[in-house]
Design a protein around this motif. Sequence first.
Motif, PDB file in Angstrom:
ATOM      1  N   LYS A  18       0.832  -1.209   0.000  1.00  0.00           N
ATOM      2  CA  LYS A  18       0.000   0.000   0.000  1.00  0.00           C
ATOM      3  C   LYS A  18       0.866   1.258   0.000  1.00  0.00           C
ATOM      4  CE  LYS A  18      -4.020  -1.950   2.334  1.00  0.00           C
ATOM      5  NZ  LYS A  18      -4.872  -1.895   3.528  1.00  0.00           N
ATOM      6  N   VAL A  19       1.922   1.244   0.774  1.00  0.00           N
ATOM      7  CA  VAL A  19       2.812   2.402   0.830  1.00  0.00           C
ATOM      8  C   VAL A  19       3.548   2.565  -0.495  1.00  0.00           C
ATOM      9  CG1 VAL A  19       4.800   3.414   2.018  1.00  0.00           C
ATOM     10  CG2 VAL A  19       3.056   2.237   3.326  1.00  0.00           C
ATOM     11  N   GLN A  20       3.922   1.456  -1.127  1.00  0.00           N
ATOM     12  CA  GLN A  20       4.577   1.538  -2.429  1.00  0.00           C
ATOM     13  C   GLN A  20       3.642   2.157  -3.471  1.00  0.00           C
ATOM     14  OE1 GLN A  20       5.981  -2.383  -3.421  1.00  0.00           O
ATOM     15  NE2 GLN A  20       7.956  -2.038  -2.441  1.00  0.00           N
ATOM     16  N   LYS A  21       2.370   1.761  -3.429  1.00  0.00           N
ATOM     17  CA  LYS A  21       1.400   2.315  -4.364  1.00  0.00           C
ATOM     18  C   LYS A  21       1.205   3.809  -4.110  1.00  0.00           C
ATOM     19  CE  LYS A  21      -3.263   1.576  -6.091  1.00  0.00           C
ATOM     20  NZ  LYS A  21      -4.505   0.835  -5.949  1.00  0.00           N
ATOM     21  N   LEU A  22       1.153   4.207  -2.847  1.00  0.00           N
ATOM     22  CA  LEU A  22       1.007   5.615  -2.502  1.00  0.00           C
ATOM     23  C   LEU A  22       2.222   6.424  -2.967  1.00  0.00           C
ATOM     24  CD1 LEU A  22      -0.598   7.809  -0.974  1.00  0.00           C
ATOM     25  CD2 LEU A  22       0.732   7.190   1.045  1.00  0.00           C
ATOM     26  N   MET A  23       3.408   5.866  -2.808  1.00  0.00           N
ATOM     27  CA  MET A  23       4.613   6.555  -3.268  1.00  0.00           C
ATOM     28  C   MET A  23       4.619   6.698  -4.782  1.00  0.00           C
ATOM     29  SD  MET A  23       7.621   5.140  -0.793  1.00  0.00           S
ATOM     30  CE  MET A  23       8.864   5.925  -1.774  1.00  0.00           C
ATOM     31  N   LEU A  24       4.189   5.681  -5.494  1.00  0.00           N
ATOM     32  CA  LEU A  24       4.122   5.751  -6.957  1.00  0.00           C
ATOM     33  C   LEU A  24       3.158   6.847  -7.401  1.00  0.00           C
ATOM     34  CD1 LEU A  24       4.983   4.530  -9.668  1.00  0.00           C
ATOM     35  CD2 LEU A  24       3.053   2.962  -9.447  1.00  0.00           C
ATOM     36  N   GLN A  25       2.004   6.933  -6.749  1.00  0.00           N
ATOM     37  CA  GLN A  25       1.038   7.974  -7.094  1.00  0.00           C
ATOM     38  C   GLN A  25       1.583   9.366  -6.779  1.00  0.00           C
ATOM     39  OE1 GLN A  25      -2.482   6.854  -4.971  1.00  0.00           O
ATOM     40  NE2 GLN A  25      -3.140   5.382  -6.523  1.00  0.00           N
ATOM     41  N   SER A  26       2.279   9.503  -5.677  1.00  0.00           N
ATOM     42  CA  SER A  26       2.815  10.823  -5.324  1.00  0.00           C
ATOM     43  C   SER A  26       3.916  11.245  -6.281  1.00  0.00           C
ATOM     44  CB  SER A  26       3.318  10.824  -3.882  1.00  0.00           C
ATOM     45  OG  SER A  26       4.430   9.960  -3.749  1.00  0.00           O
ATOM     46  N   VAL A  27       4.730  10.294  -6.735  1.00  0.00           N
ATOM     47  CA  VAL A  27       5.765  10.629  -7.721  1.00  0.00           C
ATOM     48  C   VAL A  27       5.114  11.013  -9.043  1.00  0.00           C
ATOM     49  CG1 VAL A  27       7.623   9.636  -9.110  1.00  0.00           C
ATOM     50  CG2 VAL A  27       7.580   9.282  -6.658  1.00  0.00           C
ATOM     51  N   GLN A  28       4.068  10.304  -9.431  1.00  0.00           N
ATOM     52  CA  GLN A  28       3.379  10.626 -10.673  1.00  0.00           C
ATOM     53  C   GLN A  28       2.730  12.008 -10.611  1.00  0.00           C
ATOM     54  OE1 GLN A  28       0.697   7.348 -11.198  1.00  0.00           O
ATOM     55  NE2 GLN A  28       2.236   6.065 -12.206  1.00  0.00           N
ATOM     56  N   LEU A  29       2.334  12.444  -9.441  1.00  0.00           N
ATOM     57  CA  LEU A  29       1.751  13.768  -9.276  1.00  0.00           C
ATOM     58  C   LEU A  29       2.841  14.843  -9.170  1.00  0.00           C
ATOM     59  CD1 LEU A  29      -0.802  15.486  -8.734  1.00  0.00           C
ATOM     60  CD2 LEU A  29      -0.387  15.095  -6.312  1.00  0.00           C
ATOM     61  N   ALA A  30       3.921  14.541  -8.477  1.00  0.00           N
ATOM     62  CA  ALA A  30       4.949  15.544  -8.217  1.00  0.00           C
ATOM     63  C   ALA A  30       5.829  15.813  -9.424  1.00  0.00           C
ATOM     64  CB  ALA A  30       5.808  15.099  -7.033  1.00  0.00           C
TER      65      ALA A  30
END
Length: 99
Positions: A67-79
Amino acid sequence: MWMQKKWFKLLIWLLSSSFFFIAAAILISMFRFGPTEQESMSFMGGMMKAMESSLMGLSMQVKEDAKVQKLMLQSVQLAFPLIVISIAGGIYVRFRRKV
């Protein structure tokens, strides 16, 4: 004579003080015994506890949590696009003010 010059006196003072500190370091290292096994184990235990709350320990926990890996991927895609847009805007403003 050259032995009465200030630079020579300063040189002698520096050499003698450095030899004193060298001798002191050698004596301290010769008569200081190494840590006991219990002291070493205590130190290692403290290091392991500190590592759990450090960035390295947190990154090791992130590897295991999907779950944390998925959240990090989404945040990188946004940032990433935001960073590119801000760099482009900064370059635009910089060149616009020079004119």
